[in-house]
Design a protein around this motif. Structure first.
Motif, PDB file in Angstrom:
ATOM      1  N   ILE A  89       0.843  -1.212   0.000  1.00 46.76           N
ATOM      2  CA  ILE A  89       0.000   0.000   0.000  1.00 46.76           C
ATOM      3  C   ILE A  89       0.876   1.259   0.000  1.00 46.76           C
ATOM      4  O   ILE A  89       0.609   2.222  -0.722  1.00 46.76           O
ATOM      5  CB  ILE A  89      -0.966  -0.004   1.205  1.00 46.76           C
ATOM      6  N   GLN A 118       0.937   4.223  -2.736  1.00 52.97           N
ATOM      7  CA  GLN A 118       0.798   5.647  -2.396  1.00 52.97           C
ATOM      8  C   GLN A 118       1.958   6.463  -2.974  1.00 52.97           C
ATOM      9  O   GLN A 118       1.766   7.596  -3.422  1.00 52.97           O
ATOM     10  CB  GLN A 118       0.712   5.817  -0.875  1.00 52.97           C
ATOM     11  N   ASN A 171      -6.382  -8.688  -7.294  1.00 58.03           N
ATOM     12  CA  ASN A 171      -5.569  -7.484  -7.147  1.00 58.03           C
ATOM     13  C   ASN A 171      -4.411  -7.471  -8.133  1.00 58.03           C
ATOM     14  O   ASN A 171      -4.082  -6.430  -8.708  1.00 58.03           O
ATOM     15  CB  ASN A 171      -5.056  -7.359  -5.705  1.00 58.03           C
ATOM     16  N   GLY A 208      -7.481   6.625  -9.509  1.00 57.36           N
ATOM     17  CA  GLY A 208      -8.711   6.039  -8.974  1.00 57.36           C
ATOM     18  C   GLY A 208      -8.621   4.515  -8.927  1.00 57.36           C
ATOM     19  O   GLY A 208      -9.017   3.886  -7.945  1.00 57.36           O
ATOM     20  N   LEU A 220      -5.865   2.751  -8.748  1.00 55.10           N
ATOM     21  CA  LEU A 220      -4.898   2.388  -7.698  1.00 55.10           C
ATOM     22  C   LEU A 220      -5.553   2.454  -6.317  1.00 55.10           C
ATOM     23  O   LEU A 220      -5.287   1.612  -5.450  1.00 55.10           O
ATOM     24  CB  LEU A 220      -3.677   3.317  -7.746  1.00 55.10           C
ATOM     25  N   ASN A 221      -6.425   3.440  -6.120  1.00 58.67           N
ATOM     26  CA  ASN A 221      -7.146   3.509  -4.844  1.00 58.67           C
ATOM     27  C   ASN A 221      -7.963   2.251  -4.607  1.00 58.67           C
ATOM     28  O   ASN A 221      -8.018   1.749  -3.491  1.00 58.67           O
ATOM     29  CB  ASN A 221      -8.110   4.706  -4.833  1.00 58.67           C
ATOM     30  N   LYS A 222      -8.602   1.762  -5.656  1.00 56.40           N
ATOM     31  CA  LYS A 222      -9.421   0.551  -5.490  1.00 56.40           C
ATOM     32  C   LYS A 222      -8.556  -0.645  -5.091  1.00 56.40           C
ATOM     33  O   LYS A 222      -8.949  -1.459  -4.253  1.00 56.40           O
ATOM     34  CB  LYS A 222     -10.207   0.249  -6.773  1.00 56.40           C
ATOM     35  N   VAL A 223      -7.359  -0.738  -5.682  1.00 53.41           N
ATOM     36  CA  VAL A 223      -6.449  -1.827  -5.301  1.00 53.41           C
ATOM     37  C   VAL A 223      -6.031  -1.674  -3.830  1.00 53.41           C
ATOM     38  O   VAL A 223      -6.071  -2.645  -3.063  1.00 53.41           O
ATOM     39  CB  VAL A 223      -5.203  -1.870  -6.219  1.00 53.41           C
ATOM     40  N   SER A 224      -5.659  -0.444  -3.440  1.00 56.23           N
ATOM     41  CA  SER A 224      -5.256  -0.208  -2.042  1.00 56.23           C
ATOM     42  C   SER A 224      -6.367  -0.616  -1.075  1.00 56.23           C
ATOM     43  O   SER A 224      -6.110  -1.251  -0.055  1.00 56.23           O
ATOM     44  CB  SER A 224      -4.949   1.270  -1.790  1.00 56.23           C
ATOM     45  N   GLU A 225      -7.593  -0.229  -1.409  1.00 57.99           N
ATOM     46  CA  GLU A 225      -8.730  -0.585  -0.557  1.00 57.99           C
ATOM     47  C   GLU A 225      -8.863  -2.095  -0.413  1.00 57.99           C
ATOM     48  O   GLU A 225      -9.084  -2.609   0.671  1.00 57.99           O
ATOM     49  CB  GLU A 225     -10.034  -0.110  -1.198  1.00 57.99           C
ATOM     50  N   ILE A 230      -6.584  -4.390  -0.865  1.00 54.51           N
ATOM     51  CA  ILE A 230      -5.460  -4.944  -0.089  1.00 54.51           C
ATOM     52  C   ILE A 230      -5.685  -4.664   1.400  1.00 54.51           C
ATOM     53  O   ILE A 230      -5.485  -5.534   2.249  1.00 54.51           O
ATOM     54  CB  ILE A 230      -4.111  -4.335  -0.552  1.00 54.51           C
ATOM     55  N   LEU A 231      -6.130  -3.450   1.718  1.00 49.18           N
ATOM     56  CA  LEU A 231      -6.374  -3.102   3.122  1.00 49.18           C
ATOM     57  C   LEU A 231      -7.461  -3.995   3.721  1.00 49.18           C
ATOM     58  O   LEU A 231      -7.327  -4.485   4.852  1.00 49.18           O
ATOM     59  CB  LEU A 231      -6.787  -1.629   3.240  1.00 49.18           C
ATOM     60  N   ARG A 232      -8.522  -4.219   2.951  1.00 50.41           N
ATOM     61  CA  ARG A 232      -9.616  -5.072   3.439  1.00 50.41           C
ATOM     62  C   ARG A 232      -9.088  -6.476   3.787  1.00 50.41           C
ATOM     63  O   ARG A 232      -9.365  -6.993   4.869  1.00 50.41           O
ATOM     64  CB  ARG A 232     -10.724  -5.158   2.381  1.00 50.41           C
ATOM     65  N   VAL A 245      -1.394   4.715   7.274  1.00 50.73           N
ATOM     66  CA  VAL A 245      -1.816   4.553   5.886  1.00 50.73           C
ATOM     67  C   VAL A 245      -3.023   5.458   5.605  1.00 50.73           C
ATOM     68  O   VAL A 245      -3.132   6.070   4.536  1.00 50.73           O
ATOM     69  CB  VAL A 245      -2.125   3.062   5.607  1.00 50.73           C
ATOM     70  N   SER A 284      -2.907   8.584   3.032  1.00 49.01           N
ATOM     71  CA  SER A 284      -3.798   8.504   1.867  1.00 49.01           C
ATOM     72  C   SER A 284      -4.343   9.874   1.485  1.00 49.01           C
ATOM     73  O   SER A 284      -4.773  10.085   0.357  1.00 49.01           O
ATOM     74  CB  SER A 284      -4.966   7.556   2.137  1.00 49.01           C
ATOM     75  N   THR A 297     -12.421   0.033   6.341  1.00 46.28           N
ATOM     76  CA  THR A 297     -12.165   0.056   4.888  1.00 46.28           C
ATOM     77  C   THR A 297     -12.995   1.145   4.211  1.00 46.28           C
ATOM     78  O   THR A 297     -12.504   1.877   3.346  1.00 46.28           O
ATOM     79  CB  THR A 297     -12.476  -1.316   4.257  1.00 46.28           C
TER      80      THR A 297
END
Lengths: 89, 89, 89, 89
Positions: free
Chosen positions: B34, B38, C6, C42, C44-49, C51-53, C82, C86, D80
């Motif tokens: 992540i 970023q 991902n 946008g 990349l944000n979806k991927v980060s989300e 991965i975070l989940r 993170v 963000s 999330t």
């Protein structure tokens, strides 16, 4: 320069912020508070956008159509700065 | 229009992205992935800023100094849109 | 840890980025390039989300249910970092 | 749950917002207003971060160490969501 719509929006946001402070004083659930803070930030973005739109069609247009190259450079650099900063907050 | 610096930056970002894909293939720690994502987003912001700066001093300046009011409105509206969108991503 | 979805998304993003580089090489209109860069961000944000989940329901849950208070603090502090970061990109 | 520091910060932000409204009433320069709005947004981010940090070490930790799997899923999904939303504002 600052039209009544933007002022009205800002006063609404001020009321929203006071509401969040009350939520916090009454020990509201953290996530609910964070979501309301995010709503305020979204509303502030809309005000910034509206101010920028007015600024582009007034001051920036005047400067660029004017005869002062230093002034032209200055107003354009300010736009880039505001754009850059908008992503760091 | 697109200077070599920006192209070079984009190719560096492409390499960075491929590095992240490798990290994921090798099962790197989620938070490290992540943080690298970023970092790529931060680098993309810098490219956007640089492109916007060039655009303002070239196309936008030409349009605003030109005689077509529709074209003036169009280029300024694009700037506001890009500014608005920059905060929704 | 990193699921195939991902990885697939990241490879799509890599292709998108290469497309933007081509647009720049062919001197595409600045605003079109910036909009495509925003689309990549946008995505990349979806991927980060995602991965975070996954991270929250695996590593973070294990650490918090575990017996090591230092480890618990560490994983939670990483989430806050993170989250903070963000908004600065 | 909501510590005094966060409340104090929110009251400072409310004062800052009122200052911006006065600037607008007195027709301050657009870019100066936008910069102050961005400063308020940065301060709100710091409050969100602090609230999230407290929330993770209290409610989230309790839920994850607890025996209700539905509650565990719920608190993690909220994190999330807040992370996803933070980038759309």
């Amino acid at each position: 320069m600052h039209n009544d719509d933007n002022l009205k929006r800002m006063r609404t946001i001020e009321g929203h912020l006071r509401g969040i402070i009350r939520m916090m004083e009454e020990d509201a659930y953290c996530i609910d508070v964070i979501k309301q803070v995010q709503a305020v930030q979204g509303a502030l973005n809309k005000v910034s956008e509206a101010i920028l739109r007015d600024h582009l069609s007034s001051c920036v247009t005047t400067a660029i159509r004017g005869d002062d190259p230093g002034e032209r450079t200055r107003v354009l650099e300010e736009i880039t700065e505001v754009f850059a900063q908008s992503k760091k907050i």
